[in-house]
Design a protein around this motif. Structure first.
Motif, PDB file in Angstrom:
ATOM      1  N   ALA A  57      81.625 119.708  32.699  1.00 50.69           N
ATOM      2  CA  ALA A  57      82.472 120.872  32.486  1.00 50.69           C
ATOM      3  C   ALA A  57      82.857 120.992  31.022  1.00 50.69           C
ATOM      4  O   ALA A  57      82.970 122.093  30.486  1.00 50.69           O
ATOM      5  CB  ALA A  57      83.707 120.778  33.363  1.00 50.69           C
ATOM      6  N   ASN A  58      83.024 119.830  30.345  1.00 54.63           N
ATOM      7  CA  ASN A  58      83.322 119.856  28.910  1.00 54.63           C
ATOM      8  C   ASN A  58      82.201 120.511  28.139  1.00 54.63           C
ATOM      9  O   ASN A  58      82.425 121.372  27.308  1.00 54.63           O
ATOM     10  CB  ASN A  58      83.492 118.431  28.382  1.00 54.63           C
ATOM     11  N   LYS A  82      75.933 125.895  28.863  1.00 55.28           N
ATOM     12  CA  LYS A  82      76.128 126.130  30.295  1.00 55.28           C
ATOM     13  C   LYS A  82      75.494 124.995  31.086  1.00 55.28           C
ATOM     14  O   LYS A  82      74.355 124.611  30.850  1.00 55.28           O
ATOM     15  CB  LYS A  82      75.471 127.453  30.696  1.00 55.28           C
ATOM     16  N   HIS A  83      76.258 124.426  31.968  1.00 60.18           N
ATOM     17  CA  HIS A  83      75.691 123.379  32.803  1.00 60.18           C
ATOM     18  C   HIS A  83      75.755 123.789  34.263  1.00 60.18           C
ATOM     19  O   HIS A  83      76.780 124.245  34.737  1.00 60.18           O
ATOM     20  CB  HIS A  83      76.443 122.057  32.629  1.00 60.18           C
ATOM     21  N   VAL A  84      74.649 123.611  34.925  1.00 61.49           N
ATOM     22  CA  VAL A  84      74.624 123.933  36.345  1.00 61.49           C
ATOM     23  C   VAL A  84      74.819 122.635  37.120  1.00 61.49           C
ATOM     24  O   VAL A  84      74.128 121.657  36.875  1.00 61.49           O
ATOM     25  CB  VAL A  84      73.269 124.562  36.726  1.00 61.49           C
ATOM     26  N   PHE A  85      75.777 122.635  38.031  1.00 64.30           N
ATOM     27  CA  PHE A  85      75.974 121.467  38.876  1.00 64.30           C
ATOM     28  C   PHE A  85      74.970 121.493  40.021  1.00 64.30           C
ATOM     29  O   PHE A  85      74.972 122.412  40.816  1.00 64.30           O
ATOM     30  CB  PHE A  85      77.370 121.473  39.504  1.00 64.30           C
ATOM     31  N   TYR A  86      74.131 120.513  40.073  1.00 62.91           N
ATOM     32  CA  TYR A  86      73.273 120.373  41.243  1.00 62.91           C
ATOM     33  C   TYR A  86      73.893 119.348  42.146  1.00 62.91           C
ATOM     34  O   TYR A  86      74.450 118.358  41.679  1.00 62.91           O
ATOM     35  CB  TYR A  86      71.862 119.941  40.836  1.00 62.91           C
ATOM     36  N   PRO A 110      86.085 125.607  33.538  1.00 57.37           N
ATOM     37  CA  PRO A 110      87.434 125.053  33.494  1.00 57.37           C
ATOM     38  C   PRO A 110      87.833 124.750  32.049  1.00 57.37           C
ATOM     39  O   PRO A 110      86.970 124.563  31.213  1.00 57.37           O
ATOM     40  CB  PRO A 110      87.313 123.754  34.298  1.00 57.37           C
ATOM     41  N   VAL A 111      89.101 124.691  31.790  1.00 55.71           N
ATOM     42  CA  VAL A 111      89.562 124.362  30.448  1.00 55.71           C
ATOM     43  C   VAL A 111      90.112 122.949  30.469  1.00 55.71           C
ATOM     44  O   VAL A 111      90.945 122.625  31.296  1.00 55.71           O
ATOM     45  CB  VAL A 111      90.672 125.336  30.013  1.00 55.71           C
ATOM     46  N   PHE A 112      89.622 122.088  29.589  1.00 55.47           N
ATOM     47  CA  PHE A 112      90.082 120.709  29.567  1.00 55.47           C
ATOM     48  C   PHE A 112      90.980 120.458  28.386  1.00 55.47           C
ATOM     49  O   PHE A 112      90.798 121.015  27.326  1.00 55.47           O
ATOM     50  CB  PHE A 112      88.886 119.760  29.506  1.00 55.47           C
TER      51      PHE A 112
END
Ligand code: UDP
Ligand code: MN
Length: 417
Positions: A271-272, A279-283, A352-354
């Motif tokens: 997410a960071n 852009k990261h895709v969660f698999y 999300p914002v970290f």
């Protein structure tokens, strides 16, 4: 043999309780349950936590914490203290399952307990404080909308004698104590941590057969800190509880460090990188740990506040994994709004914002929140207060204009007068 129409169900209304739920879920996986794992969550559970939950649980189901639909629900709204209790009642709506075992997020299984599904509704273990009541931290039930509605009806008419789900469920299933001994689960299916020191000889005699430990009370395992170097578990600068309880706490932390923390870290990392523009895709399989060998952690940092601790030694049974350097800091993410959005394979997470320094940032956020409201009040013609606040939170602050310090000071002065 997998049984698809039966499930263990738990509840996590925020990221803290979800940590407990994750350890519980992982402990069920470690003991190779043949049943599904489901969790009820509420809207404030963060998106990173949802991603991690999806990797341990088969189903992550968002439910509303407080109802607002009809008149019965309206009367529930007048009892806000019961909201979490009523959230628990949602488990009866899981009619995709024919039978379930509800387990509090502060429980931990020590061996396979699938035999519980041979029991009928409502089976539960006695409460250690008042054994004619059952403890509602572990119970067998049959999902049914009829029962759910009856429970809600009962709750609005009678409330709960202890203000929580346990009082309500004991009144509703009031013949538990007298009617069918088959519905009395042995205490080892819900061994409350308090009973461990209130009846030590019994614990010494029967404790080795414990199947589920329940960390009931206000101090939960995730409120402790663990120092892997001195092998101490601390709470509020001191160790507490009995040595017997510590071995259960240790086990909780062992699972948390070995199985859960790596998932949280991985999801946070992804997410960071997403929040930095990649852009990261969660698999699903990227974070999946179901029925897999626990991960070994070796490259994380111990926060300095942990290094300062040194109290009771629990070396005797301290697991080797604890020698690794780990930080029990849970990713802090911005609170989410109420829409249902669970990460699917091929579907990117909502960004999300970290925050780099969780505690401190929380305070800053609160300040921003208050000041932004202040600036909204200063500007009654503000078209949309929500938009104004959003701008503040995104760092778009009109330092020279409406948000100038002199305006804010003037407003503060009016409060002080
Ligand atoms: N719970 C929750 N959020 C809360 C309080 C409770 O999700 O703020 C859920 C969670 O599953 C928890 C259960 O409700 O385990 C019962 O609460 P708790 O375990 O704190 O009560 P205790 O067992 O200590 O009486
Ligand atoms: Mn509990």
């Amino acid at each position: 043999m997998a049984v698809a129409d039966q499930a263990f169900v738990t509840l996590g209304s925020d990221d803290d309780y979800c940590q407990g739920a994750l350890v519980l879920g992982q402990s069920l996986r470690n003991h190779v349950t043949s049943r599904k794992l489901a969790i009820l969550i509420t809207p404030q559970v963060s998106s990173v936590m949802r991603a991690v939950l999806c990797s341990v649980f088969d189903e992550v189901i968002e439910v509303d914490e407080i109802y607002s639909a009809d008149s019965m629900h309206l009367s529930l709204l007048e009892r806000p203290e019961l909201s979490v209790t009523f959230t628990k009642l949602h488990c009866w709506t899981l009619t995709q399952y024919s039978k379930c075992v509800f387990m509090d997020a502060d429980t931990l299984v020590l061996c396979n307990i699938d035999e519980l599904f041979e029991r009928e509704e409502l089976s539960a273990a006695p409460d250690s404080g008042w054994p004619d009541c059952f403890n509602s931290g572990v119970f067998v039930f049959r999902p049914s909308l009829q029962t759910y509605n009856n429970l809600l009806q009962f709750a609005t008419e009678h409330g709960s004698f202890d203000g929580g789900d346990q009082g309500l469920l004991n009144s509703f299933f009031s013949n538990w104590a007298t009617t069918d001994i088959g519905k009395h689960l042995p205490f080892i299916y819900n061994l409350s941590s308090s009973a461990i020191y209130t009846y030590v000889p019994a614990f010494k005699h029967f404790g080795r057969d414990a199947k589920v430990v329940h960390f009931l009370g206000s101090t939960k395992p995730w409120h402790y800190t663990y120092n892997p170097q001195t092998r101490t578990i601390m709470h509020d600068g001191a160790t507490s509880g009995s040595p017997n309880q510590f071995s259960f706490l240790q086990l909780w932390w062992k699972i948390y460090y070995a199985n859960i923390l790596p998932l949280l870290e991985k999801c946070q990392e992804m997410a960071n990188s997403e929040s930095q523009g990649q852009k990261h895709v969660f698999y699903d399989d990227e974070i999946r740990l179901k029925n897999e060998t626990p991960l070994v952690i070796n490259s994380l940092q111990i926060p300095t506040f942990l290094e300062q601790t040194s109290e009771m030694d629990i070396t005797a049974s301290a697991p080797e994994e604890f020698d690794n350097k780990i930080t029990p800091v849970v990713p802090q993410v911005e609170q989410r709004s109420s829409e249902v959005r669970l990460p699917e394979p091929n579907q990117p997470l909502e960004q999300p914002v970290f925050h780099p320094a969780p505690q401190q940032t929380l305070k800053l956020d609160e300040t921003a929140h208050h000041i932004s409201e202040l600036s909204i009040q200063l500007k009654p013609e503000a078209p949309n207060a929500e938009d104004e606040r959003k701008k503040w939170e995104e760092g778009h602050i009109d330092y020279m204009g409406k948000d100038a310090f002199e305006h804010i000071k003037r407003k503060l002065d009016t409060f002080l007068k």
